[in-house]
Design a protein around this motif. Sequence first.
Motif, PDB file in Angstrom:
ATOM      1  N   PHE A  66       0.858  -1.180   0.000  1.00 34.28           N
ATOM      2  CA  PHE A  66       0.000   0.000   0.000  1.00 34.28           C
ATOM      3  C   PHE A  66       0.897   1.233   0.000  1.00 34.28           C
ATOM      4  CE2 PHE A  66      -2.947  -3.262   1.273  1.00 34.28           C
ATOM      5  CZ  PHE A  66      -4.072  -2.919   0.535  1.00 34.28           C
ATOM      6  N   MET A  67       0.979   1.864  -1.164  1.00 26.77           N
ATOM      7  CA  MET A  67       1.873   3.002  -1.352  1.00 26.77           C
ATOM      8  C   MET A  67       1.388   4.237  -0.607  1.00 26.77           C
ATOM      9  SD  MET A  67       4.219   1.667  -3.166  1.00 26.77           S
ATOM     10  CE  MET A  67       5.159   3.106  -3.701  1.00 26.77           C
ATOM     11  N   ASN A  68       0.109   4.264  -0.271  1.00 28.25           N
ATOM     12  CA  ASN A  68      -0.466   5.375   0.489  1.00 28.25           C
ATOM     13  C   ASN A  68      -1.078   4.851   1.778  1.00 28.25           C
ATOM     14  OD1 ASN A  68      -0.112   7.877  -1.179  1.00 28.25           O
ATOM     15  ND2 ASN A  68      -1.152   6.608  -2.689  1.00 28.25           N
ATOM     16  N   GLY A  69      -0.221   4.219   2.600  1.00 22.41           N
ATOM     17  CA  GLY A  69      -0.660   3.750   3.905  1.00 22.41           C
ATOM     18  C   GLY A  69      -0.633   4.897   4.898  1.00 22.41           C
ATOM     19  N   TYR A  70      -1.715   5.033   5.665  1.00 18.82           N
ATOM     20  CA  TYR A  70      -1.825   6.116   6.645  1.00 18.82           C
ATOM     21  C   TYR A  70      -2.001   5.544   8.048  1.00 18.82           C
ATOM     22  CZ  TYR A  70      -2.328   9.844   3.155  1.00 18.82           C
ATOM     23  OH  TYR A  70      -2.104  10.739   2.142  1.00 18.82           O
ATOM     24  N   ALA A  71      -1.327   6.169   9.015  1.00 20.13           N
ATOM     25  CA  ALA A  71      -1.513   5.804  10.411  1.00 20.13           C
ATOM     26  C   ALA A  71      -2.882   6.267  10.893  1.00 20.13           C
ATOM     27  CB  ALA A  71      -0.412   6.441  11.260  1.00 20.13           C
ATOM     28  N   GLY A  72      -3.298   5.751  12.050  1.00 19.61           N
ATOM     29  CA  GLY A  72      -4.557   6.189  12.633  1.00 19.61           C
ATOM     30  C   GLY A  72      -4.454   7.568  13.254  1.00 19.61           C
ATOM     31  N   ALA A  73      -3.242   7.971  13.605  1.00 21.31           N
ATOM     32  CA  ALA A  73      -2.947   9.294  14.146  1.00 21.31           C
ATOM     33  C   ALA A  73      -1.457   9.521  13.941  1.00 21.31           C
ATOM     34  CB  ALA A  73      -3.322   9.384  15.624  1.00 21.31           C
ATOM     35  N   LYS A 327      -5.676   5.066  -0.788  1.00 22.56           N
ATOM     36  CA  LYS A 327      -5.346   5.458   0.583  1.00 22.56           C
ATOM     37  C   LYS A 327      -6.014   4.502   1.564  1.00 22.56           C
ATOM     38  CE  LYS A 327      -4.766  10.360  -0.543  1.00 22.56           C
ATOM     39  NZ  LYS A 327      -4.964  10.201  -2.007  1.00 22.56           N
ATOM     40  N   VAL A 328      -5.203   3.921   2.436  1.00 22.01           N
ATOM     41  CA  VAL A 328      -5.671   2.944   3.420  1.00 22.01           C
ATOM     42  C   VAL A 328      -5.144   3.370   4.786  1.00 22.01           C
ATOM     43  CG1 VAL A 328      -5.386   0.557   4.192  1.00 22.01           C
ATOM     44  CG2 VAL A 328      -5.837   1.038   1.785  1.00 22.01           C
ATOM     45  N   THR A 329      -5.958   3.234   5.823  1.00 17.80           N
ATOM     46  CA  THR A 329      -5.515   3.618   7.164  1.00 17.80           C
ATOM     47  C   THR A 329      -5.564   2.419   8.110  1.00 17.80           C
ATOM     48  OG1 THR A 329      -7.479   4.193   8.489  1.00 17.80           O
ATOM     49  CG2 THR A 329      -6.908   5.684   6.698  1.00 17.80           C
TER      50      THR A 329
END
Length: 481
Positions: A66-73, A327-329
């Motif tokens: 996932f090239m656009n992995g996002y943290a929860g915060a 985008k995945v979080t």
Amino acid sequence: MNKRFFRVIISLLIITPIFSNAQEDKKPNILIINVDDMGWTDVGYMGNDVYHTPNIDQLSKESIIFMNGYAGAANCAPSRACLLTGQTTTRHGIYTVGPSTRGEDYTRKIVPIENHPHLQKKALTIGNIFKQNGYQTAAFGKWHVSRKAEDYGFDYARGTSHQGHPPSYISPFKLTNLKDGEQGEYLTDRITDEVIHYLKNERKSDQPFFVYLPYYAVHTPLMCKPGMDEKYKGKKQKDGARLNPQYAALIENTDWNIGRLLDLLDELKLTDDTIIIFTSDNGGIYSISHQFGIRAGKGSYYEGGLKVPMLFKWKGHWEAGKKENTKVTQLDFLPTLAEITNSTIPDGYALDGNSIAPLLTGKGKFDKKRTLVYHFPIYLQAYEKGGDDARDALFRTRPGSVVIQGDWKLHYYYEDKKMELYNLIDDPSERNNLADKYAKRANKMYNYLQEWLTERDGKIPTQSNPKYDAEKEKAELQKYL
């Protein structure tokens, strides 16, 4: 054709359907590896040729990337609470570590929303939910959302506590729920040894396991094994900034230990039956490691604080080496794993993420333009005044919220009621504020934020801080211009 051939064919016709149904009914094991403070591009597969991460890079070849992995915060405790509960910060109330009044009194214009230091006792976690669905649950390493992981659905735990970082990576560690090893034992090795012991000796072969492995590494203090930093001395980061040899060695050692675990799964013939997720709790610390092409780092709600490495592997089930740009979080982890494993979540339990099963399996539809929202109504002081690439020199972030819709990202700040709008495709480093140029879009995203906050009881800071001193703050800011 001989009789043996016909017997084999007949036996296959009889056995195969039964075997297939058994396989379909069997739940896969789950291993979540959550490294601490490892930045989005602190791994080789993301283009970093300075840090040594051969095992993580090999894992990427076997995973969906996932090239656009996002943290929860954007910092430790709230990010972990989001991953563990599947709920955003407004629901669990953990916004930071310690008080929300971070930074000097005279620099805070408003009174921030109060922070909750730990999960409520009644909180459900991914541990509770998977335990209720027949899993053995175990946690190892940096828990950081309460005193005991065992109170939140984990049957077995080692090294877990509310401590945000180890006093030392070299024994004596002085961590609760983990006995100190022999003098000189290294913490990341020891945590991995504990996981290996569990998988070899403690787990029950007739039940699937859920292992949550949040390493303390690569968080400060920057302490590596003696001599491991030598080969990194004098080297520079990709953008020419000074490289921290101790940090590079911490990454290399963490990668080596991840390799040990992957080898063990092969040895125990568990790889085919295990979902492996690799990620980091938040972006890297900017003063230690810059993230190529994106702004700031841990604690900031610019991309450098939110974007993290993210891999999903299930051998034979998901496409190996596929790069996914959606985008995945980490809020998506719980609903995704529940769907994939056919596990139930209690009725009425509010989830703020979505199942990304369609992105993993290639079956079904997923809203790739869904809106992501972050609410951070508190202060987080600078690691290095003037050196965090943040909005101002004194804070990594001031009270604000972020809305991401497709390629657009809105920042809204509660002190001055100012907006920043960026197009993440044209301007991934978030330098060119388009809020005035595209005021209609900015206002539409702001209105969405208000609806989102209302639905989730998001508290907004409005009270003036009586200790705020505008002139004194201005003089302090002038030092870093």
